[in-house]
Design an enzyme around this catalytic site. Structure first.
Site, PDB file in Angstrom:
ATOM      1  N   CYS A   7      32.582  38.149  33.097  1.00  0.00           N
ATOM      2  CA  CYS A   7      31.044  37.606  33.368  1.00  0.00           C
ATOM      3  C   CYS A   7      30.349  39.100  34.081  1.00  0.00           C
ATOM      4  O   CYS A   7      29.844  39.995  33.054  1.00  0.00           O
ATOM      5  CB  CYS A   7      31.352  36.714  34.217  1.00  0.00           C
ATOM      6  SG  CYS A   7      29.820  35.626  34.839  1.00  0.00           S
ATOM      7  N   HIS A   8      29.954  38.921  35.308  1.00  0.00           N
ATOM      8  CA  HIS A   8      29.478  40.153  35.834  1.00  0.00           C
ATOM      9  C   HIS A   8      30.142  41.274  36.292  1.00  0.00           C
ATOM     10  O   HIS A   8      29.847  42.282  36.492  1.00  0.00           O
ATOM     11  CB  HIS A   8      28.710  39.798  36.905  1.00  0.00           C
ATOM     12  CG  HIS A   8      27.118  38.828  36.820  1.00  0.00           C
ATOM     13  ND1 HIS A   8      27.379  37.777  36.349  1.00  0.00           N
ATOM     14  CD2 HIS A   8      25.850  39.164  36.816  1.00  0.00           C
ATOM     15  CE1 HIS A   8      26.199  37.147  36.260  1.00  0.00           C
ATOM     16  NE2 HIS A   8      25.548  38.156  36.468  1.00  0.00           N
TER      17      HIS A   8
END
Length: 184
Positions: free
Chosen positions: A112-113
């Site tokens: 994800c991030h």
């Protein structure tokens, strides 16, 4: 059956902001394979996980990242969450720890991030990666080849980098994590 018996994995998160499922699902996959996950953060105490933007559970920190040695671990996992990697990339101990995994050729997995921290550690240049779509420009500007796929496993420079986009990709991410760590 793949086993991680005798393998120790560092899960690095900031004191606040990690996406809970991106921490707990890979953690459980490591434990189910017989490995030992350890929760590292920027300092001792407890980390506050989130379900997107809402507070979720807290988890005890096993050690502060600045006190740990990369040689004691077989792999690194960087869960996402919007605030988590943004806070980690401003911590010099966290960035050095991440960079050291690449320098020593050990597997790294980010979801994800999570790849935001990899940018700060100058670890994406020349690699193919995926992430949450909003990181595309940042990763490309840092020299990565960004693709929109459930899972990307990039072998480059003597180690493997495993990346995925979001919680929906966790089954593929967890399987790749366990498989690559078992065979590294």
């Amino acid at each position: 059956m793949i086993t991680l018996q005798g393998r120790k994995l560092a899960f690095l998160v900031a004191l606040e902001g990690a996406e809970q499922v991106e921490l707990t699902r890979p953690w459980a996959a490591v434990q189910e394979a017989g490995g030992t996950p350890r929760l590292l953060s920027t300092r001792a105490g407890r980390v506050q996980a989130f379900r997107h933007l809402d507070r979720a559970d807290q988890f005890p920190v096993d050690a502060a990242v600045g006190e740990e040695n990369v040689d004691d671990y077989d792999a690194l996992v960087l869960p996402g969450g919007v605030a988590n990697p943004d806070l980690l990339r401003t911590d010099q101990h966290a960035v050095r720890f991440v960079r050291a995994f690449f320098d020593t050729g050990k597997p790294v997995a980010a979801i994800c991030h999570g790849p935001w921290t990899l940018i700060e550690a100058d670890a994406v240049r020349g690699r193919t990666v995926t992430s949450w779509p909003s990181l595309r420009t940042d990763l490309t500007n840092a020299g990565a080849n960004w693709v929109d796929r459930e899972l990307v496993v990039c072998e480059n420079g003597g180690n493997v980098l495993i990346t995925s986009r979001k919680p929906d990709d966790l089954a593929a991410f967890d399987e790749a994590l366990v498989t690559w760590v078992a065979h590294s």
